[in-house]
Design an enzyme around this catalytic site. Structure first.
Site, PDB file in Angstrom:
ATOM      1  N   HIS A 281       0.816  -1.218   0.000  1.00  0.00           N
ATOM      2  CA  HIS A 281       0.000   0.000   0.000  1.00  0.00           C
ATOM      3  C   HIS A 281       0.852   1.271   0.000  1.00  0.00           C
ATOM      4  O   HIS A 281       0.510   2.247  -0.645  1.00  0.00           O
ATOM      5  CB  HIS A 281      -0.977  -0.026   1.184  1.00  0.00           C
ATOM      6  CG  HIS A 281      -2.005  -1.109   1.034  1.00  0.00           C
ATOM      7  ND1 HIS A 281      -2.648  -1.699   2.089  1.00  0.00           N
ATOM      8  CD2 HIS A 281      -2.480  -1.747  -0.079  1.00  0.00           C
ATOM      9  CE1 HIS A 281      -3.481  -2.625   1.638  1.00  0.00           C
ATOM     10  NE2 HIS A 281      -3.402  -2.677   0.325  1.00  0.00           N
TER      11      HIS A 281
ATOM     12  N   HIS B 153      -7.531  -7.200  -8.520  1.00  0.00           N
ATOM     13  CA  HIS B 153      -7.951  -8.046  -7.391  1.00  0.00           C
ATOM     14  C   HIS B 153      -8.150  -7.116  -6.202  1.00  0.00           C
ATOM     15  O   HIS B 153      -7.259  -6.937  -5.381  1.00  0.00           O
ATOM     16  CB  HIS B 153      -6.886  -9.093  -7.080  1.00  0.00           C
ATOM     17  CG  HIS B 153      -6.654 -10.076  -8.185  1.00  0.00           C
ATOM     18  ND1 HIS B 153      -6.037  -9.741  -9.359  1.00  0.00           N
ATOM     19  CD2 HIS B 153      -6.980 -11.394  -8.281  1.00  0.00           C
ATOM     20  CE1 HIS B 153      -5.985 -10.818 -10.139  1.00  0.00           C
ATOM     21  NE2 HIS B 153      -6.545 -11.825  -9.507  1.00  0.00           N
TER      22      HIS B 153
ATOM     23  N   SER C 250      -6.415  -1.675  -0.914  1.00  0.00           N
ATOM     24  CA  SER C 250      -5.800  -0.895  -1.990  1.00  0.00           C
ATOM     25  C   SER C 250      -6.785   0.063  -2.677  1.00  0.00           C
ATOM     26  O   SER C 250      -6.398   1.198  -3.007  1.00  0.00           O
ATOM     27  CB  SER C 250      -5.125  -1.823  -3.007  1.00  0.00           C
ATOM     28  OG  SER C 250      -5.970  -2.876  -3.390  1.00  0.00           O
TER      29      SER C 250
ATOM     30  N   GLU D 125     -13.329  -7.608  -8.572  1.00  0.00           N
ATOM     31  CA  GLU D 125     -13.282  -8.531  -7.432  1.00  0.00           C
ATOM     32  C   GLU D 125     -14.223  -9.693  -7.742  1.00  0.00           C
ATOM     33  O   GLU D 125     -15.358  -9.490  -8.151  1.00  0.00           O
ATOM     34  CB  GLU D 125     -13.684  -7.804  -6.134  1.00  0.00           C
ATOM     35  CG  GLU D 125     -13.872  -8.686  -4.917  1.00  0.00           C
ATOM     36  CD  GLU D 125     -12.683  -9.584  -4.583  1.00  0.00           C
ATOM     37  OE1 GLU D 125     -11.543  -9.109  -4.516  1.00  0.00           O
ATOM     38  OE2 GLU D 125     -12.912 -10.809  -4.401  1.00  0.00           O
TER      39      GLU D 125
ATOM     40  N   ASP E 263     -13.591 -11.510 -13.251  1.00  0.00           N
ATOM     41  CA  ASP E 263     -12.187 -11.939 -13.217  1.00  0.00           C
ATOM     42  C   ASP E 263     -11.298 -10.765 -13.667  1.00  0.00           C
ATOM     43  O   ASP E 263     -11.393 -10.302 -14.807  1.00  0.00           O
ATOM     44  CB  ASP E 263     -12.065 -13.133 -14.180  1.00  0.00           C
ATOM     45  CG  ASP E 263     -10.638 -13.664 -14.266  1.00  0.00           C
ATOM     46  OD1 ASP E 263      -9.686 -12.954 -13.881  1.00  0.00           O
ATOM     47  OD2 ASP E 263     -10.484 -14.801 -14.739  1.00  0.00           O
ATOM     48  N   GLY E 264     -10.445 -10.315 -12.773  1.00  0.00           N
ATOM     49  CA  GLY E 264      -9.620  -9.148 -13.074  1.00  0.00           C
ATOM     50  C   GLY E 264      -8.552  -9.413 -14.128  1.00  0.00           C
ATOM     51  O   GLY E 264      -8.185  -8.511 -14.880  1.00  0.00           O
TER      52      GLY E 264
ATOM     53  N   ASP F 193      -2.835  -8.121  -7.759  1.00  0.00           N
ATOM     54  CA  ASP F 193      -2.605  -8.593  -6.387  1.00  0.00           C
ATOM     55  C   ASP F 193      -3.458  -9.834  -6.101  1.00  0.00           C
ATOM     56  O   ASP F 193      -4.356  -9.798  -5.254  1.00  0.00           O
ATOM     57  CB  ASP F 193      -2.969  -7.428  -5.432  1.00  0.00           C
ATOM     58  CG  ASP F 193      -2.781  -7.791  -3.980  1.00  0.00           C
ATOM     59  OD1 ASP F 193      -1.973  -8.693  -3.669  1.00  0.00           O
ATOM     60  OD2 ASP F 193      -3.449  -7.169  -3.138  1.00  0.00           O
TER      61      ASP F 193
HETATM   62  N1  SAM Z   1      -5.711  -5.677  -3.443  1.00  0.00           N
HETATM   63  C1  SAM Z   1      -6.376  -5.849  -2.155  1.00  0.00           C
HETATM   64  C2  SAM Z   1      -5.748  -4.915  -1.151  1.00  0.00           C
HETATM   65  O1  SAM Z   1      -4.524  -4.671  -1.236  1.00  0.00           O
HETATM   66  O2  SAM Z   1      -6.465  -4.412  -0.289  1.00  0.00           O
HETATM   67  C3  SAM Z   1      -6.287  -7.266  -1.642  1.00  0.00           C
HETATM   68  C4  SAM Z   1      -6.640  -8.306  -2.639  1.00  0.00           C
HETATM   69  S1  SAM Z   1      -6.550  -9.943  -2.046  1.00  0.00           S
HETATM   70  C5  SAM Z   1      -4.863 -10.249  -1.907  1.00  0.00           C
HETATM   71  C6  SAM Z   1      -6.984 -10.854  -3.495  1.00  0.00           C
HETATM   72  C7  SAM Z   1      -8.458 -10.722  -3.856  1.00  0.00           C
HETATM   73  O3  SAM Z   1      -8.635 -11.239  -5.173  1.00  0.00           O
HETATM   74  C8  SAM Z   1      -9.413 -11.517  -2.982  1.00  0.00           C
HETATM   75  O4  SAM Z   1     -10.374 -10.634  -2.461  1.00  0.00           O
HETATM   76  C9  SAM Z   1     -10.048 -12.534  -3.927  1.00  0.00           C
HETATM   77  O5  SAM Z   1     -11.405 -12.779  -3.639  1.00  0.00           O
HETATM   78  C10 SAM Z   1      -9.905 -11.858  -5.253  1.00  0.00           C
HETATM   79  N2  SAM Z   1      -9.825 -12.723  -6.445  1.00  0.00           N
HETATM   80  C11 SAM Z   1      -9.338 -13.985  -6.572  1.00  0.00           C
HETATM   81  N3  SAM Z   1      -9.275 -14.335  -7.865  1.00  0.00           N
HETATM   82  C12 SAM Z   1      -9.722 -13.266  -8.583  1.00  0.00           C
HETATM   83  C13 SAM Z   1      -9.846 -12.984  -9.975  1.00  0.00           C
HETATM   84  N4  SAM Z   1      -9.508 -13.893 -10.890  1.00  0.00           N
HETATM   85  N5  SAM Z   1     -10.315 -11.779 -10.344  1.00  0.00           N
HETATM   86  C14 SAM Z   1     -10.654 -10.848  -9.427  1.00  0.00           C
HETATM   87  N6  SAM Z   1     -10.542 -11.045  -8.095  1.00  0.00           N
HETATM   88  C15 SAM Z   1     -10.083 -12.231  -7.684  1.00  0.00           C
END
Ligand code: SAM
Length: 306
Positions: A19, A42, A100, A118, A158-159, A179
């Protein structure tokens, strides 16, 4: 597989690294008036309570933000990050921690755009709810609704796949944060593939990837593989708060890998990382790595694997 919930890890040492670096990258983009886009592939839930629910289970924030909370001698880039968190905890007690998307929102200007992906149904709902509350709060403070308009878009998608549709951003300026949870090995492969595709569409974007520095092979190979992606330079920074722990026993070390890093990033990290290691380190194994370079030559005649 969607078992990962970021709330368990909110505010830990890895979040601190991710962050504070993300905020600095956005501040760099904000130095010019021209708008930019921030894409979080993500995004997580956007905000976390540290005094209830999942975050209290292992109190991982005690390895990270808690150690910076009372410090009066923070280096400026860390002070900017901690001040943002202080602003969301007006009582002075550390109760809430930003994800984030929230960090980004607080740094970004009205002309800039946030695009958040997400996949977890509960987290995307919380993310939308947290941004609704934030907007209501800002409306109450007199920020014009028109300015908020299409500034933030949240997609339950899906990101990795969704990123394609946004590149290049209209302003041709932007930061992409990737992430993923890395609970499945495929995340390592998809990060690299997504970056290669994204650079083909938007070669001048800044790309930041968070990754866990674990013993497992995919994790150890990750930075080396990313260094081979053709771009205008790379920077790799890792933070270890202790000697390595065996896989499955918590996370002692993580990294941020940046493609097309701004020139200001490396000197800033050279100053801040030694301080951060002292502040967060828990044994003599605490350390950091900071390295940068130009993309290694491709097509050298010998075929590289991976
Ligand atoms: N970036 C966030 C932060 O720093 O506050 C934390 C993200 S966390 C490490 C990863 C997130 O990705 C989770 O909430 C999970 O549900 C989500 N996730 C998993 N696979 C994903 C995908 N293919 N596309 C989007 N989100 C996904």
């Amino acid at each position: 597989m969607l078992s990962y919930r970021h709330a368990f890890h909110a505010g830990n040492h890895a979040d601190v690294l991710k962050h504070f670096v993300t905020i600095q990258l956005l501040k760099y983009l904000g130095q010019k008036d021209a708008p930019y886009m921030y894409i979080d592939t993500h995004a997580g839930a956007g905000m976390y309570a540290l005094d209830s629910g999942e975050a209290t289970k292992n109190a991982e924030f005690d390895t990270g933000i808690t150690r910076l909370w009372g410090r009066k001698d923070l280096p400026a880039p860390l002070a900017e990050y901690v001040d943002l968190i202080r602003a969301m905890n007006p009582s002075g007690k550390l109760r809430f921690y930003p994800g984030s998307p929230y960090c980004a929102e607080k740094v970004m200007r009205e002309q800039d755009r946030l695009r958040l992906f997400e996949l977890h149904p509960r987290d995307v709902k919380m993310l939308a709810e947290n941004f609704r509350k934030l907007e209501a709060h800002e409306a109450a403070q007199g920020r014009p609704a028109a300015a908020r308009g299409k500034r933030v878009m949240i997609s339950h998608a899906d990101g990795f796949a969704g990123l394609k549709s946004l590149l290049p951003p209209p302003s041709r300026r932007g930061l992409v944060l990737i992430d993923p949870p890395y609970e499945v090995k495929d995340d390592y492969r998809r990060v690299k593939q997504t970056l290669e595709d994204a650079l083909g569409r938007f070669a001048t974007g800044i790309y930041a990837v968070w990754y866990p520095a674990l013993q497992r092979m995919e994790s150890r190979q990750m930075p080396e593989k990313l260094k081979r992606i053709p771009a205008n330079g790379w920077l790799n920074v890792t933070l270890s708060i202790s000697a390595p722990v065996p896989d499955g026993f918590g996370l002692a070390s993580s990294g941020m890998f940046i493609l097309n890093p701004p020139w200001t990033l490396e000197p800033m990290l050279r100053e801040v990382m030694p301080w951060l290691v002292k502040a967060l380190g828990s044994d003599a194994g605490a350390s950091f790595v900071l390295e940068s370079g130009q993309t290694l030559p491709v097509n050298t005649g010998t075929r590289r694997t991976g």
